[in-house]
Design a protein around this motif. Sequence first.
Motif, PDB file in Angstrom:
ATOM      1  N   TYR A 326      22.044  63.109  68.872  1.00 12.52           N
ATOM      2  CA  TYR A 326      23.241  62.599  68.209  1.00 12.52           C
ATOM      3  C   TYR A 326      23.473  61.153  68.614  1.00 12.52           C
ATOM      4  CZ  TYR A 326      23.914  67.592  67.569  1.00 12.52           C
ATOM      5  OH  TYR A 326      23.718  68.907  67.250  1.00 12.52           O
ATOM      6  N   ASP A 327      24.178  60.434  67.735  1.00 10.67           N
ATOM      7  CA  ASP A 327      24.473  59.033  68.010  1.00 10.67           C
ATOM      8  C   ASP A 327      25.757  58.917  68.839  1.00 10.67           C
ATOM      9  OD1 ASP A 327      26.266  59.818  66.144  1.00 10.67           O
ATOM     10  OD2 ASP A 327      25.697  58.376  64.605  1.00 10.67           O
ATOM     11  N   LEU A 328      26.108  57.692  69.196  1.00 10.84           N
ATOM     12  CA  LEU A 328      27.248  57.477  70.091  1.00 10.84           C
ATOM     13  C   LEU A 328      28.581  57.925  69.504  1.00 10.84           C
ATOM     14  CD1 LEU A 328      26.378  54.039  71.737  1.00 10.84           C
ATOM     15  CD2 LEU A 328      26.282  56.311  72.754  1.00 10.84           C
ATOM     16  N   PRO A 329      28.918  57.607  68.243  1.00 10.75           N
ATOM     17  CA  PRO A 329      30.209  58.097  67.721  1.00 10.75           C
ATOM     18  C   PRO A 329      30.316  59.620  67.733  1.00 10.75           C
ATOM     19  CG  PRO A 329      29.335  56.347  66.324  1.00 10.75           C
ATOM     20  CD  PRO A 329      28.255  56.703  67.278  1.00 10.75           C
ATOM     21  N   THR A 330      29.234  60.300  67.387  1.00  6.41           N
ATOM     22  CA  THR A 330      29.269  61.763  67.397  1.00  6.41           C
ATOM     23  C   THR A 330      29.438  62.300  68.815  1.00  6.41           C
ATOM     24  OG1 THR A 330      27.835  61.791  65.454  1.00  6.41           O
ATOM     25  CG2 THR A 330      28.053  63.832  66.674  1.00  6.41           C
ATOM     26  N   LEU A 331      28.723  61.721  69.760  1.00  9.24           N
ATOM     27  CA  LEU A 331      28.857  62.152  71.157  1.00  9.24           C
ATOM     28  C   LEU A 331      30.260  61.902  71.691  1.00  9.24           C
ATOM     29  CD1 LEU A 331      25.447  60.919  72.610  1.00  9.24           C
ATOM     30  CD2 LEU A 331      26.129  63.283  72.201  1.00  9.24           C
ATOM     31  N   GLN A 332      30.874  60.795  71.294  1.00  8.13           N
ATOM     32  CA  GLN A 332      32.228  60.512  71.744  1.00  8.13           C
ATOM     33  C   GLN A 332      33.218  61.537  71.195  1.00  8.13           C
ATOM     34  OE1 GLN A 332      33.220  58.152  74.016  1.00  8.13           O
ATOM     35  NE2 GLN A 332      35.174  59.258  73.853  1.00  8.13           N
ATOM     36  N   ASN A 333      33.044  61.925  69.933  1.00  6.95           N
ATOM     37  CA  ASN A 333      33.922  62.955  69.357  1.00  6.95           C
ATOM     38  C   ASN A 333      33.733  64.300  70.053  1.00  6.95           C
ATOM     39  OD1 ASN A 333      34.932  61.097  67.499  1.00  6.95           O
ATOM     40  ND2 ASN A 333      33.389  61.606  65.960  1.00  6.95           N
ATOM     41  N   ASN A 437      14.267  62.989  64.796  1.00  7.17           N
ATOM     42  CA  ASN A 437      15.257  62.216  65.549  1.00  7.17           C
ATOM     43  C   ASN A 437      16.209  61.587  64.538  1.00  7.17           C
ATOM     44  OD1 ASN A 437      16.747  60.497  67.126  1.00  7.17           O
ATOM     45  ND2 ASN A 437      15.000  59.624  68.190  1.00  7.17           N
ATOM     46  N   TYR A 438      17.314  62.289  64.287  1.00  4.60           N
ATOM     47  CA  TYR A 438      18.168  61.904  63.170  1.00  4.60           C
ATOM     48  C   TYR A 438      18.829  60.539  63.339  1.00  4.60           C
ATOM     49  CZ  TYR A 438      21.746  62.129  59.580  1.00  4.60           C
ATOM     50  OH  TYR A 438      22.529  61.849  58.508  1.00  4.60           O
ATOM     51  N   PRO A 439      19.332  60.146  64.511  1.00  6.58           N
ATOM     52  CA  PRO A 439      19.980  58.824  64.602  1.00  6.58           C
ATOM     53  C   PRO A 439      19.072  57.675  64.172  1.00  6.58           C
ATOM     54  CG  PRO A 439      20.547  60.138  66.512  1.00  6.58           C
ATOM     55  CD  PRO A 439      19.491  60.896  65.772  1.00  6.58           C
ATOM     56  N   LYS A 440      17.835  57.646  64.669  1.00 14.15           N
ATOM     57  CA  LYS A 440      16.927  56.561  64.281  1.00 14.15           C
ATOM     58  C   LYS A 440      16.494  56.698  62.830  1.00 14.15           C
ATOM     59  CE  LYS A 440      15.068  55.397  68.805  1.00 14.15           C
ATOM     60  NZ  LYS A 440      13.856  55.160  69.615  1.00 14.15           N
TER      61      LYS A 440
END
Length: 624
Positions: A326-333, A437-440
């Motif tokens: 997961y990317d950073l915004p998703t991890l933050q949520n 690797n979905y984010p990239k």
Amino acid sequence: MVPYLRKILTWLGFLFNTTAPRVRFIVRQCIFRIRKLGIRAGLQTLLSRLLAYCRRISPKNSYEEPATADFAAASNIHPVLTTPVNGLSQGLLSAIQAADQLQVQHPVAGPCASIDSRPPSLFPTEWDPNRFKTLVPNLCQRYNKRVIVRSSKGPDPIPAKKKDFKAIPVDGWECVVHPEGALYFYDATRRAFTDTNLRSAKLLKAINHLVDQLRSTAGDTIDDLTYLVLELQGKEEVCHYYFVQHDKRLLFWLQDLTEPICIYEKVKGVKSDTHIKIALEAQYWMHCELYPSNAPIQPQIPTELKHVLLHSHSDFLTSDTSVVPYDLPTLQNMLDLSNHLVEYVGPLTPSSNECVVLPAHLMCVLARLMRLFARSKFLNFYGQVSARLNVNQSVYEVEPSKQKGTLRLRLANVFLWGAPGAQYKFLRNTWTDNILNYPKWYKHISRLNGDWSNVTIFVGGFLGLLGTVIQPFEQSTVMLAVDISFLAVPGVISAAAVVIYLSAMCSVSSLVVSMLLAVENRGWGTDSAEGAASFMARMIHTQSDVEALAIMYSLPYAYLIWGMFCFVTALGISVFHLTNVAPLVVVGLCWVAVTTLTLWPAWWGKFNMTPWSVPKGGQVKETV
């Protein structure tokens, strides 16, 4: 005499109706054994089972009461004549009255005993492995097969002064509503869940009997933290089930799980018990997500989830090859959600290690997040000697041809100006071991979508271009306009005109391919990780498919470069067609200088013509 004969005939009719279903069941089992073991073994099984069943339903002698539970249950409905016909009438009446007082005996498992009043002969009491099949949570039919609402009938009137609106009760079972809205049933006494519609009396009897049989067969294997899930799928006379052990976060069965690939998600090379345990833990959390009510968990699990999210957040933030999905915004949520869970569980934490039960909505949140990261651990061989530590690292042996590409890719790389090599390298780094690797991938595809969708200037290219910034694939319309304008110049020689025609064809091809890729990509459902992974799984099956997809992605860029090359060639033909020496010398020197400077970046290694080429001069060992 007539009443006695009538009773005899009634009993014979009941005996036929009672034994016929059981005989049909025995015949079906024997046909299966004939197909599996042969005719001789199947016929022997048929005769032995029929003989055993006849002995079981027949009394020991004409004066004793039947000893089997099946006969006792039958006598409750139809009186049994237990004396000879020519016996004393008083003894006959006494036997009939005694038979009328017999009651059906059921195994009692607590206050919620089985309400089955159907003859138990239809429900085999012995363990039959062919009647039970293993089930895993990701194969549950909740989201596939639901009860259809009939819309043909009109609405019923609401009764006057009615204030009590409750669900239809089911004896011994509690109706539970999932936070998503699904209805399932829970037996608190026997700790059993099912999605089967127990409002049907037939299904209720069957499920009650199956629960008792599974729990009795499990024996000492189950305890207070063991729960059972079972369901009847389709029209099969087969029960699908699994047991849940909450304190160990795993599932188990009374039979071998013969097809574990259903929980391995087609991952090859799963041998270690610790690796299998992670797969079972992912299925355990999916069970908690499907049945969030009455799911006891350890109080430290929300804190454990928070720690996992903190590490994932920092790993993705500081590493370009992180395996975090997961990317950073998703991890933050996700981290915000875990903080709320920790705050809720904190006051509930007991002094000892006793389990706590979260509300259904919070349990769904916790179970889904834990399942996602448990699945990521399993896919990356977490805790194994061959664990995947970088996102572009394969845990399997990679053939050299897979790294360099086949001869087809090398030839395409030469004729398409190195674009397939760059796309191939991107696909290998984002699609490793059938894991995306979905984010990239999303970042790269978004950039390509932006290039492919910039075709609105198609019509304006013929009329002229306004603006200062032109996107890469919008330049194909510029090339098309320039080519048509070049043909309008008087005195163009035939050789230059032919090359201009080729340039126009390449420009049009770039436009068409860009529009097709942009439109089709919207229909592939690549806006989500699941949709993107499904698309890659459909498109890529072998090494050849990876190369084909890389070539397809590089076509718009390659067509654009060929269009420019053809235009420059036509311009050179027109310029060097001059007869004066002085202009030829000046233009020739400038031509050589411009061509050298243009090819300098490719020669320097900024734009590699092959995906395996590495710039000379060593590798960077440390970044400051």
